[in-house]
Write an enzyme that holds these catalytic residues in place. Sequence first.
Site, PDB file in Angstrom:
ATOM      1  N   HIS A  73      40.628  32.416  31.547  1.00 40.67           N
ATOM      2  CA  HIS A  73      40.214  33.085  32.786  1.00 40.67           C
ATOM      3  C   HIS A  73      39.844  34.545  32.605  1.00 40.67           C
ATOM      4  O   HIS A  73      39.638  35.239  33.605  1.00 40.67           O
ATOM      5  CB  HIS A  73      41.322  33.021  33.840  1.00 40.67           C
ATOM      6  CG  HIS A  73      41.656  31.654  34.329  1.00 40.67           C
ATOM      7  ND1 HIS A  73      41.131  31.127  35.489  1.00 40.67           N
ATOM      8  CD2 HIS A  73      42.461  30.705  33.819  1.00 40.67           C
ATOM      9  CE1 HIS A  73      41.618  29.902  35.682  1.00 40.67           C
ATOM     10  NE2 HIS A  73      42.425  29.626  34.677  1.00 40.67           N
ATOM     11  N   LYS A 130      40.195  42.301  47.164  1.00 44.99           N
ATOM     12  CA  LYS A 130      40.563  41.724  45.871  1.00 44.99           C
ATOM     13  C   LYS A 130      41.587  42.660  45.249  1.00 44.99           C
ATOM     14  O   LYS A 130      41.801  43.768  45.762  1.00 44.99           O
ATOM     15  CB  LYS A 130      39.339  41.587  44.955  1.00 44.99           C
ATOM     16  CG  LYS A 130      38.479  42.879  44.855  1.00 44.99           C
ATOM     17  CD  LYS A 130      37.241  42.685  43.986  1.00 44.99           C
ATOM     18  CE  LYS A 130      36.102  41.993  44.687  1.00 44.99           C
ATOM     19  NZ  LYS A 130      35.514  40.911  43.924  1.00 44.99           N
ATOM     20  N   ARG A 131      42.245  42.235  44.148  1.00 44.28           N
ATOM     21  CA  ARG A 131      43.143  43.161  43.472  1.00 44.28           C
ATOM     22  C   ARG A 131      42.405  44.445  43.100  1.00 44.28           C
ATOM     23  O   ARG A 131      41.201  44.424  42.834  1.00 44.28           O
ATOM     24  CB  ARG A 131      43.714  42.496  42.200  1.00 44.28           C
ATOM     25  CG  ARG A 131      44.729  41.410  42.475  1.00 44.28           C
ATOM     26  CD  ARG A 131      45.959  41.954  43.185  1.00 44.28           C
ATOM     27  NE  ARG A 131      46.736  42.783  42.299  1.00 44.28           N
ATOM     28  CZ  ARG A 131      47.942  42.470  41.820  1.00 44.28           C
ATOM     29  NH1 ARG A 131      48.520  41.330  42.178  1.00 44.28           N
ATOM     30  NH2 ARG A 131      48.594  43.280  41.016  1.00 44.28           N
ATOM     31  N   LYS A 153      36.745  46.056  38.628  1.00 38.43           N
ATOM     32  CA  LYS A 153      36.184  45.537  39.879  1.00 38.43           C
ATOM     33  C   LYS A 153      35.462  46.638  40.663  1.00 38.43           C
ATOM     34  O   LYS A 153      34.754  46.367  41.617  1.00 38.43           O
ATOM     35  CB  LYS A 153      37.286  44.903  40.728  1.00 38.43           C
ATOM     36  CG  LYS A 153      37.933  43.659  40.062  1.00 38.43           C
ATOM     37  CD  LYS A 153      39.040  43.078  40.916  1.00 38.43           C
ATOM     38  CE  LYS A 153      39.871  42.010  40.228  1.00 38.43           C
ATOM     39  NZ  LYS A 153      39.238  40.683  40.206  1.00 38.43           N
ATOM     40  N   THR A 187      36.249  34.279  42.968  1.00 38.02           N
ATOM     41  CA  THR A 187      36.281  33.154  43.904  1.00 38.02           C
ATOM     42  C   THR A 187      36.144  33.684  45.331  1.00 38.02           C
ATOM     43  O   THR A 187      35.640  32.981  46.202  1.00 38.02           O
ATOM     44  CB  THR A 187      37.597  32.362  43.774  1.00 38.02           C
ATOM     45  OG1 THR A 187      38.682  33.293  43.662  1.00 38.02           O
ATOM     46  CG2 THR A 187      37.574  31.469  42.553  1.00 38.02           C
ATOM     47  N   LYS A 208      34.023  32.490  48.938  1.00 33.75           N
ATOM     48  CA  LYS A 208      34.580  32.397  50.296  1.00 33.75           C
ATOM     49  C   LYS A 208      33.733  33.186  51.287  1.00 33.75           C
ATOM     50  O   LYS A 208      33.489  32.740  52.414  1.00 33.75           O
ATOM     51  CB  LYS A 208      36.031  32.888  50.311  1.00 33.75           C
ATOM     52  CG  LYS A 208      36.962  31.999  49.482  1.00 33.75           C
ATOM     53  CD  LYS A 208      38.314  32.659  49.176  1.00 33.75           C
ATOM     54  CE  LYS A 208      39.018  31.920  48.037  1.00 33.75           C
ATOM     55  NZ  LYS A 208      40.130  32.703  47.450  1.00 33.75           N
TER      56      LYS A 208
HETATM   57  F1  GPW Z   1      44.089  37.343  32.916  1.00 31.28           F
HETATM   58  N1  GPW Z   1      42.361  36.043  36.875  1.00 31.28           N
HETATM   59  C1  GPW Z   1      43.411  36.471  37.658  1.00 31.28           C
HETATM   60  F2  GPW Z   1      42.898  35.566  32.871  1.00 31.28           F
HETATM   61  O1  GPW Z   1      43.339  36.492  38.884  1.00 31.28           O
HETATM   62  F3  GPW Z   1      44.988  35.445  33.204  1.00 31.28           F
HETATM   63  N2  GPW Z   1      44.577  36.850  37.065  1.00 31.28           N
HETATM   64  C2  GPW Z   1      44.755  36.785  35.725  1.00 31.28           C
HETATM   65  O2  GPW Z   1      45.826  37.162  35.233  1.00 31.28           O
HETATM   66  C3  GPW Z   1      43.695  36.291  34.920  1.00 31.28           C
HETATM   67  C4  GPW Z   1      42.500  35.959  35.525  1.00 31.28           C
HETATM   68  C5  GPW Z   1      43.922  36.166  33.448  1.00 31.28           C
HETATM   69  C6  GPW Z   1      41.134  35.619  37.590  1.00 31.28           C
HETATM   70  C7  GPW Z   1      39.815  36.197  37.103  1.00 31.28           C
HETATM   71  O3  GPW Z   1      39.885  37.616  37.054  1.00 31.28           O
HETATM   72  C8  GPW Z   1      38.712  35.787  38.091  1.00 31.28           C
HETATM   73  O4  GPW Z   1      37.455  36.239  37.642  1.00 31.28           O
HETATM   74  C9  GPW Z   1      38.711  34.273  38.245  1.00 31.28           C
HETATM   75  O5  GPW Z   1      37.845  33.911  39.289  1.00 31.28           O
HETATM   76  C10 GPW Z   1      40.112  33.755  38.564  1.00 31.28           C
HETATM   77  O6  GPW Z   1      41.050  34.199  37.598  1.00 31.28           O
HETATM   78  C11 GPW Z   1      40.169  32.243  38.596  1.00 31.28           C
HETATM   79  O7  GPW Z   1      39.542  31.704  37.483  1.00 31.28           O
END
Ligand code: GPW
Length: 833
Positions: free
Chosen positions: A368, A559-560, A565, A667, A671
């Site tokens: 991710h 978002k965070r 970002k 994501t 939305k």
């Molecule tokens: F670092 N994402 C997140 F890859 O929300 F683990 N937290 C996390 O710790 C990680 C990824 C990790 C997010 C991505 O930033 C986002 O782009 C993506 O849409 C989402 O994971 C779901 O795939």
Amino acid sequence: MVSQNPIKIEDDRTGLEIQTLRRAILDNLFYIQGKFPEIATKNDFYLALAYTIRDRLLQRWLNTMQTEIKNDVKKVCYLSAEFLVGPHLENNLINLGIAEKVKQAVTESGLNIKELIEAEEEPGLGNGGLGRLAACYMDSLSSLEVPAIGYGIRYEFGIFDQEIKDGWQVEITDKWLQYGNPWEIARPEASVTVNFGGYTEPYTDGHNQFHVRWVPGYVVKGIPYDTPITGYKVNTVNTMRLWRSEACESFDFQRFNVGDYYGAVDDKVNSENITKVLYPNDEQIEGKELRLRQQYFFVSCSLQDMIRIHLLNNPNLDNFHEQWAVQLNDTHPAVAVAELMRLLVDIYEYEWGKAWNIVEKTFAYTNHTLLPEALEKWPIEIFGNLLPRVLEVIYEINRRFLDQVRIKFPNDDGKISTLSIIDESGERYVRMAHLACIGSHHINGVAELHSQLVKDTILHDFYLLWPQKFTNVTNGVTPRRWMVQSNPRLSKLITSKIGDGWIKNLQELKQLERYAEDQTFRQQWREAKQFVKQDLANYIQEKVGITVNPESLFDVQVKRIHEYKRQHLNVLHIITLYKQMKSNPNLDVPPRTFIFGGKAAPGYFMAKRIIKFITAVGDVVNNDGDIGDRLKVIFLPDYNVTFGQRVYPAADLSEQISTAGKEASGTGNMKFSMNGALTIGTLDGANVEIRQEVGEENFFLFGLTTPEVLTLKDQGYVPRRYYHSIPELKGVLDLIASGFFSHGDPELFRSIVDNLLYDDPYLLLADYKSYIECQEKVSQAYKDQENWSKMSILNVARMGKFSSDRSIQDYCNNIWNTQPVSIELKDYVQKEA
Ligand code: GPW
């Protein structure tokens, strides 16, 4: 023995007639909450209603569990350290198709359904996108009738609640369980134990076979808590099984018996600490031992649980991989690869090769992120002390793997060191992504661009070794929660034209395209949007006491908070607009309301300063009499799933402005678009595919592309060049540096300004001009409301691809090889006396 007078559960208690529902609510209030209506609190009524609904899904839930175990069908196990499911009540009403009836029953009982729904405290068991994706996937798995279990951690304290004091983020403990959780059922009879610490020793068994025994330093008990995950208008109700840690009685008794009462209590506290709190860092590893304990704890519990279930119907584990498809949600559960090997080899006495064959066919891994600071690696010391036997297993996996590498790339020590699970470049580390790749049959990224970058960059050498393992599954979100539930007006308008088939098959939204040309429909479309904007305006008034113009362009970034970002790029635009309005009071731009929401990791200095920066600019702009309601800047505290449901439907413009190549997918972008917001965005993550689908003329594109970002960095990026060559940008940065937004204090935002001028790792200054020009196009476009509505309708009509149902279908077809199973409802009749 068959009873003479069998009792059937379904008919008398869980009917859906108004009287039955009303009776059930009162019954639950009396018998579970122990309250008369006169003294019941809102939470009491909420709980009474929640139990009423839970009763009405139990039949489906138990039948699903029974079918999955008995029919011996292949099950998906989604292993995830986070599940950000959001409130359950309304979602279950919609999925069960009983929202209207229940509303009527509640109303006739003199209660307000909206208030009761809002009384539910959401389980914040995740940080952001990754945890929310897991929740959308659970919804789609059930809706598609795919047998599945979501395995994770039952954190006692989820993501902190955010308050804003004097413009700064303050973190408050999230006590989500304090008033009770009606959705979970504890299953202490299915508890397991997990080893930690200690040492290993070799031994030979009666058949002269060599083994290794792990003598743990301490043992912790894992207790499963099950939550039902309903599917949309199907009988399937899958289970989310979350583990809570507890001290093992046998262990504290030992201490207790030798008179060490405090020692025994200490063990208890230490054991319970494992599932106490969610680490609030998003995409930033902290490297704390407790986090590794959490990961190993839930992974070991989950694998032991799968094995237990498997052995109910199978003589041995030879066919484990035919019955279980286990997905690793990033590397947080990657230790599962080594743990399943350990269980097979040490406990079930499998020969290594045979065990490895099972393991390789069981796991698949989703990556991710490409951000280096998020790639998990554990110092060997910490790992070996905590999990000595698991580390030995990893060494053996690595030894055999590197032998393979030597065959494929002879005499290439470079390949050995880049591919090895152990990073030996300095202090030695276990690289969790490498373990995940080696132990998985498929590896996927979460959007086309991201999956390509995974192959080209961070996992390039694995790609050279095993190209066939690599694939893409573009993320998706559930239209049940993110349209039907959160935007009922728009949903009803859509259904009035094309029927309700789109809720299950989002591609049917295509039929809306022709209504983009229908002026009456566009008017209705605007009215639906206006209604939720007014609603959000009221909410803003109530929460932060600022009056916003509900007719203004709602420009939203939620978002965070993270530098990549680029919330601060958004702020540079706000200041640019503000300066333009100040110097030209007649500037012809539509009024805008900028809305921000998002939490910063408590230890992330820059992210916290960005929050203060947003609120400080808001303080100046919002109180400037020359500006009035033409410009407002709102930071809404405590962004979470519940607030997301309120804000996505109300947005006109969605800010998706990360540096190209940094956001794996996103994501939130989906939305917004599904709810008729237009996007201003870079060619990053899933934005690329959203733009492809909705059409470039319906998307506001700006910024460098990923290759341009890489080239610029290669050439030696000098942000000051942009500062000196773009007068508008210089004016903005100088104004911040002067202390204008900090009551004359030039220090407060110096870290932000200096970072941009002297480092700017996320290329804000390089993208500034393009962003501002693009925002001017947005303003021009918003003036033509008819055309804006047309673009908005086309966005929604073309979002079919981004349903999580499509994502889950992709996983089923290309990775898991699983089939749906329809659940037959058998009434529960008492047979045994
Ligand atoms: F670092 N994402 C997140 F890859 O929300 F683990 N937290 C996390 O710790 C990680 C990824 C990790 C997010 C991505 O930033 C986002 O782009 C993506 O849409 C989402 O994971 C779901 O795939």
